[in-house]
Each structure stands twice: as C-alpha cells, then as structure tokens.
Design a protein around this motif. Structure first.
Motif, PDB file in Angstrom:
ATOM      1  N   HIS A  43       0.767  -1.229  -0.063  1.00  0.00           N
ATOM      2  CA  HIS A  43       0.172   0.031  -0.167  1.00  0.00           C
ATOM      3  C   HIS A  43       0.933   1.337   0.074  1.00  0.00           C
ATOM      4  N   TRP A  44       0.222   2.335   0.621  1.00  0.00           N
ATOM      5  CA  TRP A  44       1.131   3.710   0.241  1.00  0.00           C
ATOM      6  C   TRP A  44       2.322   3.503   1.251  1.00  0.00           C
ATOM      7  N   GLU A  45       1.988   2.927   2.535  1.00  0.00           N
ATOM      8  CA  GLU A  45       3.284   2.682   3.487  1.00  0.00           C
ATOM      9  C   GLU A  45       3.961   1.547   2.709  1.00  0.00           C
ATOM     10  N   GLN A  46       5.159   1.565   2.708  1.00  0.00           N
ATOM     11  CA  GLN A  46       6.324   0.741   2.147  1.00  0.00           C
ATOM     12  C   GLN A  46       6.595  -0.730   2.755  1.00  0.00           C
ATOM     13  N   THR A  47       5.469  -1.466   2.709  1.00  0.00           N
ATOM     14  CA  THR A  47       5.724  -2.872   3.126  1.00  0.00           C
ATOM     15  C   THR A  47       5.435  -3.845   1.841  1.00  0.00           C
ATOM     16  N   GLY A  48       6.264  -5.004   1.863  1.00  0.00           N
ATOM     17  CA  GLY A  48       6.143  -5.731   0.952  1.00  0.00           C
ATOM     18  C   GLY A  48       7.411  -6.707   0.530  1.00  0.00           C
ATOM     19  N   GLU A  49       7.712  -6.841  -0.374  1.00  0.00           N
ATOM     20  CA  GLU A  49       8.867  -7.800  -0.601  1.00  0.00           C
ATOM     21  C   GLU A  49       9.639  -7.363  -1.983  1.00  0.00           C
ATOM     22  N   VAL A  50      11.054  -7.526  -1.743  1.00  0.00           N
ATOM     23  CA  VAL A  50      11.675  -7.299  -3.074  1.00  0.00           C
ATOM     24  C   VAL A  50      12.724  -8.577  -3.031  1.00  0.00           C
ATOM     25  N   VAL A  51      12.667  -9.456  -4.146  1.00  0.00           N
ATOM     26  CA  VAL A  51      13.486 -10.629  -4.221  1.00  0.00           C
ATOM     27  C   VAL A  51      14.158 -10.390  -5.567  1.00  0.00           C
ATOM     28  N   VAL A  52      15.593 -10.645  -5.555  1.00  0.00           N
ATOM     29  CA  VAL A  52      16.408 -10.540  -6.688  1.00  0.00           C
ATOM     30  C   VAL A  52      17.319 -11.849  -6.582  1.00  0.00           C
ATOM     31  N   ALA A  53      17.708 -11.976  -7.933  1.00  0.00           N
ATOM     32  CA  ALA A  53      18.709 -13.031  -8.143  1.00  0.00           C
ATOM     33  C   ALA A  53      20.063 -12.789  -7.678  1.00  0.00           C
ATOM     34  N   THR A  54      20.755 -13.755  -7.035  1.00  0.00           N
ATOM     35  CA  THR A  54      22.094 -13.435  -6.679  1.00  0.00           C
ATOM     36  C   THR A  54      23.021 -13.712  -7.740  1.00  0.00           C
ATOM     37  N   GLY A  55      22.835 -14.233  -8.847  1.00  0.00           N
ATOM     38  CA  GLY A  55      23.595 -14.788  -9.772  1.00  0.00           C
ATOM     39  C   GLY A  55      24.619 -15.829  -9.545  1.00  0.00           C
ATOM     40  N   VAL A  56      24.501 -16.212  -8.195  1.00  0.00           N
ATOM     41  CA  VAL A  56      25.357 -17.429  -7.791  1.00  0.00           C
ATOM     42  C   VAL A  56      24.900 -18.903  -8.411  1.00  0.00           C
ATOM     43  N   GLU A  57      25.621 -19.417  -9.083  1.00  0.00           N
ATOM     44  CA  GLU A  57      25.470 -20.910  -9.500  1.00  0.00           C
ATOM     45  C   GLU A  57      24.820 -21.901  -8.798  1.00  0.00           C
ATOM     46  N   THR A  58      23.784 -22.396  -8.786  1.00  0.00           N
ATOM     47  CA  THR A  58      23.092 -23.327  -7.737  1.00  0.00           C
ATOM     48  C   THR A  58      22.628 -24.703  -8.455  1.00  0.00           C
ATOM     49  N   GLN A  59      22.392 -25.370  -7.637  1.00  0.00           N
ATOM     50  CA  GLN A  59      21.737 -26.749  -8.254  1.00  0.00           C
ATOM     51  C   GLN A  59      20.366 -26.449  -8.642  1.00  0.00           C
ATOM     52  N   ALA A  60      19.706 -27.021  -9.934  1.00  0.00           N
ATOM     53  CA  ALA A  60      18.474 -26.808 -10.092  1.00  0.00           C
ATOM     54  C   ALA A  60      17.542 -27.138  -8.786  1.00  0.00           C
ATOM     55  N   PRO A  61      16.431 -26.534  -8.879  1.00  0.00           N
ATOM     56  CA  PRO A  61      15.436 -26.809  -7.746  1.00  0.00           C
ATOM     57  C   PRO A  61      15.109 -28.085  -7.891  1.00  0.00           C
ATOM     58  N   ALA A  62      14.816 -28.767  -6.591  1.00  0.00           N
ATOM     59  CA  ALA A  62      14.305 -29.985  -6.372  1.00  0.00           C
ATOM     60  C   ALA A  62      12.837 -30.108  -6.576  1.00  0.00           C
ATOM     61  N   PRO A  63      12.145 -31.193  -7.402  1.00  0.00           N
ATOM     62  CA  PRO A  63      10.573 -31.119  -7.597  1.00  0.00           C
ATOM     63  C   PRO A  63       9.991 -31.168  -6.237  1.00  0.00           C
ATOM     64  N   ILE A  64       8.793 -30.425  -6.206  1.00  0.00           N
ATOM     65  CA  ILE A  64       8.099 -30.241  -4.738  1.00  0.00           C
ATOM     66  C   ILE A  64       6.631 -30.892  -5.174  1.00  0.00           C
ATOM     67  N   LYS A  65       6.156 -31.541  -4.239  1.00  0.00           N
ATOM     68  CA  LYS A  65       4.723 -31.988  -4.316  1.00  0.00           C
ATOM     69  C   LYS A  65       3.877 -30.732  -3.954  1.00  0.00           C
ATOM     70  N   ALA A  66       2.675 -30.506  -5.021  1.00  0.00           N
ATOM     71  CA  ALA A  66       2.074 -29.268  -5.043  1.00  0.00           C
ATOM     72  C   ALA A  66       0.748 -29.744  -5.326  1.00  0.00           C
ATOM     73  N   GLY A  67      -0.298 -29.497  -4.248  1.00  0.00           N
ATOM     74  CA  GLY A  67      -1.681 -30.240  -4.500  1.00  0.00           C
ATOM     75  C   GLY A  67      -1.578 -31.701  -4.752  1.00  0.00           C
ATOM     76  N   VAL A  68      -2.012 -32.309  -5.838  1.00  0.00           N
ATOM     77  CA  VAL A  68      -2.047 -33.741  -5.795  1.00  0.00           C
ATOM     78  C   VAL A  68      -1.070 -34.005  -7.003  1.00  0.00           C
ATOM     79  N   GLY A  69       0.059 -32.783  -7.267  1.00  0.00           N
ATOM     80  CA  GLY A  69       0.803 -33.197  -8.818  1.00  0.00           C
ATOM     81  C   GLY A  69       2.327 -33.008  -7.948  1.00  0.00           C
ATOM     82  N   LEU A  70       3.072 -32.824  -8.829  1.00  0.00           N
ATOM     83  CA  LEU A  70       4.496 -32.746  -8.787  1.00  0.00           C
ATOM     84  C   LEU A  70       5.125 -31.812  -9.627  1.00  0.00           C
ATOM     85  N   THR A  71       5.825 -30.695  -9.022  1.00  0.00           N
ATOM     86  CA  THR A  71       6.300 -29.708  -9.786  1.00  0.00           C
ATOM     87  C   THR A  71       7.868 -29.320  -9.762  1.00  0.00           C
ATOM     88  N   LYS A  72       8.543 -29.083 -10.657  1.00  0.00           N
ATOM     89  CA  LYS A  72       9.899 -28.492 -10.511  1.00  0.00           C
ATOM     90  C   LYS A  72       9.815 -27.048 -10.994  1.00  0.00           C
TER      91      LYS A  72
END
Ligand code: NAD
Length: 354
Positions: free
Chosen positions: A251-280
């Motif tokens: 809102h007008w008051e500045q609360t929220g989130e800022v998320v930025v990529a670090t640029g650091v090389e990492t492993q690909a994310p592991a798949p997670i269970k989402a609802g009744v399915g699976l997603t990478k």
C-alpha cells in the motif's frame, strides 16, 4: 522575495485541504481568500478564519491575488480557468485538469494569448510509494523492468455526489485513473503502442466504478493499471517484474517484498509436491539463488509542486508537471474509453515501424 499570493475556488474536500494543510506548509506562498458557490462552504471557510469572497468576480477582481487554484468538480474547471486567466491570474487546476484534451488545449491557448501560466496539481508524483518504485526502476534493482502493475483498490464505492455523474466529470478513470497513468507515464515516458481497457459497472452507476487498463510500450514493457471500488480484499498497490528480480508493495506505506537473483550458480531446484501433483517449474528457488533486499530510499523529487510553481513564475524554472504530459494523459484516457467501448486494443502514440 515577495510571497506568491493565492485565491482558491472551491472550498470542498480538496480545496479545504489545500487551504488548511498544503498552502500553510509552503514558504513564499500566501493564501489571500477563497470562493465557493455554496454559501455553507463559504461560511465554513469564514469559520476557519479565512477570507471568503461573496462572489467569484470579487475574488477574480482582487489585484492582490496572483495565482488562482481551481478545486471544483471537473466539468467546471474549463470555464473557471478561462475566467481566471482573462482576469490576469495564473492558474493551478486540480487533476484531472479538464474533461478532455480539447478542453485543456483551449485553456492553454487562452493562457498563451493573455501571457499567463497554467499548472496542474498532479500531486501523486511526490507520493513516497511512487518515489520508492522510481528508485527501484532507476537503480535497476530488479534488472530491466518488463512488466509493472499499479493498482488502487477500495471497497467504499464511488464517494460523494458529482463523482457519480458523467456530465460532471465523474467516474474512476478521471478520478483515480489519472493519478496512476500520470505516475506511470512520468516514470516511463517511452511511446505507447497499444491500449486495451475494461471498465467496471458493478455498482450500477452511469459512470464506471473501476477500470483495468493494459498498456504495451514500444520498448516491450507492459503495464497494468487498475482502479477498483468493490475490492474487499486489496491486491498490492505495486507489483513489478524485472529480468533479475520481482517486487510487490502492499500500500502507500512501503511494506512488501523485493526478491532478486544473486547470480550465484546453484543446483536446479528439486521437484516439490504441489496439490496432488509434482512440479519442478514452480518449486522454490534453490537456497542461495535469490535473496530478499530492502526497499531503496525514495528517489528525491524536489522541490514541492508549490515551490516549483514559485520558481517557474519568478525565475523561469521548468515545470515538474509539464502541460504536454498532462495533455498526453488526457489523450490516453480518451483512448482508454474508446478501447473499452470498442472491446478491442487501440493504437496510441505513433510508433515507428508498427
Ligand atoms: P468536493 O465536492 O468535495 O468539493 C467541490 C467544491 O466545489 C464544493 O464545495 C462545491 O460547492 C464547489 N463548487 C462547485 N461548483 C463551483 C463553482 N462553479 N464555483 C465555485 N465553487 C464550486 O470535491 P473535491 O473532492 O474537493 O474535488 C474537487 C477537485 O479536486 C476535483 O477536480 C477533484 O478531481 C480534485 N481532487 C484532487 C485530489 C488530489 O489528490 N489531487 C484529491 C481529491 C480531489
């Protein structure tokens, strides 16, 4: 330096706010008196210790007033602005300036003829939330911004009386849309190639109680502007996507989130269970791939709109709110109404090669 002397026409919600709060906060600006067509509002001004002129002519004929602020319903702005200019006054008019770009052009032509200046109170360029968004974009905190959403949601319906009336200049495009569009085009002045729009009539008024506008810029940037008055749960005021980061501000008051990529090389994310399915694809980023950062300090916009007007009139400074920008936003709102009526996207600025 002698003070800029002001008369205010319209002592309602915004006129009284200028008189009680905005003008007293400004050095070099002095309120001389007010006029309102409603006797009750003139009485309220007197009660607040202000000089209330009995007639419009009395205010306009006062040689002690250099600048007249017009803070009346939108359909009255043009005639009042022309009357003030023809009495040799400079004019500051409340947003949305006029009912149309043709009206504003006509007023600017009179100002040229009589050698006086017109200013528009697009005050939300100074809003702290917008100044923070400006800082984020200018510092490329999110990389290159490719999509931005600017929303204002409420659940009180359309307020007051004349805002319900098309002929008086009511409706949410002229009321709030103008602020959001003015901010957006100030931040991103690039040509706009396409405009798409939907107006909402949930409350059964003759005017729109909300709008959703999608703009495509020649640069490829897309923007969504939304005004709603039946949003019992609000979506964030800002949602901004860049090539290396995403931000939202609640809102007008500045609360929220800022998320930025670090640029650091990492492993690909592991798949997670989402609802009744699976997603990478939609799994959270691997630890170390992104980080939260604070909102930056607001980008400075100085001086205040009033001090800028003082400098324009005394020293020939450049207006922060330029009339060419105001005219462009008025034209854009006309295109928004046309696109909504036609149920199709329409071109806006002439974009080379398109
Ligand atoms: P309002 O209804 O509260 O007040 C309007 C006042 O104008 C009333 O007191 C009315 O009696 C008076 N009036 C009407 N016709 C007149 C005339 N011909 N001559 C003299 N007085 C007249 O409305 P408001 O909310 O104060 O809005 C007024 C203007 O200010 C509008 O253009 C609106 O868009 C703008 N506004 C700007 C902001 C902002 O943040 N910049 C916020 C609110 C309103």
């Amino acid at each position: 330096m002698s003070a800029l002397t002001m008369g205010v026409i319209g002592y309602g919600g915004m006129g009284s706010y200028h008189c009680q709060t905005l003008i007293p906060a400004e050095p070099n600006v002095k309120l001389v008196g007010v006029y309102d067509i409603a006797p009750a509002q003139r009485a309220a001004a007197t009660q607040a210790g202000l000089k209330a002129y009995a007639t419009l002519d009395d205010l306009l004929a006062d040689p002690g007033i250099a600048l007249v602020l017009i803070a009346t319903p939108n359909d009255t702005h043009k005639a009042l602005a022309i009357a003030a200019l023809e009495h040799g006054k400079h004019v500051m008019v409340e947003k949305p300036a006029m009912m149309s770009s043709a009206e504003f052009s006509a007023v600017l032509a009179v100002a040229d003829k009589v050698g006086r200046q017109v200013f528009v109170h697009q005050n939300r360029r100074w809003d702290p939330d917008f100044r923070v968004v400006t800082a984020m974009v200018q510092a490329q905190l999110l990389g290159d911004v490719f999509h931005i959403e600017s929303r204002i949601h409420g659940a009180n319906g359309i307020p007051g009386d004349w805002r319900h009336d098309r002929a008086a200049g009511g409706g949410m495009v002229l009321d709030w849309g103008v602020h959001l569009l003015d901010q957006l085009l100030f931040l991103f002045p690039a040509p706009i190639s396409r405009v798409q729009a939907r107006l909402s009539h949930v409350l059964g008024n003759e005017v729109e109680d909300g709008c959703t506008v999608e703009l495509t810029f020649a640069t490829g940037l897309t923007a969504l502007i939304e005004v709603g008055t039946t949003n019992y749960v609000k979506l964030p005021r800002w949602y901004i996507q860049g090539t290396t980061g995403t931000a939202f501000m609640r809102h007008w008051e500045q609360t929220g989130e800022v998320v930025v990529a670090t640029g650091v090389e990492t492993q690909a994310p592991a798949p997670i269970k989402a609802g009744v399915g699976l997603t990478k694809t939609m799994a959270p980023p691997t630890e170390g791939a992104v980080r939260h950062v604070p909102f930056p300090a607001p980008a400075v916009l100085e001086p205040s709109i009033y001090q800028n007007i003082v400098s324009v009139l005394n020293d020939g400074a450049t207006p922060i709110v330029k009339n060419s920008e105001v005219l462009r936003v008025l034209r854009l709102m006309e295109t928004i109404f046309a696109a909504a009526a036609a149920h199709q996207s329409l071109p806006f600025d002439a974009v080379p090669g398109q």
